[in-house]
Motif scaffolding. Structure first.
Motif: not given
Length: 197
Positions: A150, A164-167
């Motif tokens: 991150c 949020d379509d995120s890692c």
């Protein structure tokens, strides 16, 4: 009477500080061996006397005495069989380097997503021996470790936020994605592979 044959590898006589064959070997109370100069330099630069390999801490600085038996064994092996490590152990183009080797870098055998760093076989040992490191997530050597962290918290990306379509990392879960729909990263990867087929 038949003579017993002893098979040894160079790793058994390698100092984990300089990654070279032991010179003036000393054995400390935890049982690990180091070059006298390497261990002395290490302790002179630190306020705490601890084993560079297992991190065992000593309340008072132990007196270092040369391990004469080990020294004699190394001398005899040098004359007969001990040779420098084969060149394939060094990191060449296309290989991930060990982050802890100094001088010529050895090839990494594992990367740790928890640390995040890559380790050669010698520097990886504490991850197998020290209780607090045994739970770290080890993966095949990866030159792109930073991409798996991150950017905000420098923690490993373990969760996929579907909202949020995120890692994201576990800190992001708590601080910024409360109430969002989330799954483990591996679960999302498998789902995407199945849907792409």
């Amino acid at each position: 009477m038949a003579e017993a044959q002893l098979i040894v590898s160079q790793d058994e006589f390698t100092c984990s500080v300089c990654l070279d064959t032991l010179t003036d070997p000393v054995t400390i109370l935890c049982g690990h061996n180091f070059c006298l100069k390497c261990l002395t330099d290490c302790w002179d630069q630190s306020q705490v006397c601890s084993c560079p390999q297992c991190r065992h801490t000593f309340t008072t600085r132990p007196e270092l005495n040369r391990n004469t038996l080990l020294n004699e064994v190394i001398k005899k092996l040098k004359k007969t069989t001990l040779s420098p490590p084969p060149p394939q152990n060094y990191a060449g183009p296309g290989y991930v380097e060990c982050d802890f080797c100094t001088g010529k870098k050895f090839r990494a055998v594992k990367s740790c997503l928890t640390c995040p760093a890559s380790y050669c076989q010698t520097h990886l040992q504490p991850h197998y021996e020290v209780a607090t490191l045994k739970h770290h997530k080890l993966v095949d050597p990866d030159r792109n470790l930073k991409e798996k962290l991150c950017g905000k918290h420098q923690k490993s990306l373990e969760i996929f936020c579907k909202t949020d379509d995120s890692c994201i990392c576990m800190m992001c879960v708590v601080t910024e994605h409360n109430g969002h729909k989330m799954v483990e990263l591996e679960t999302e990867r498998v789902e995407k592979q199945v849907s792409d087929v």
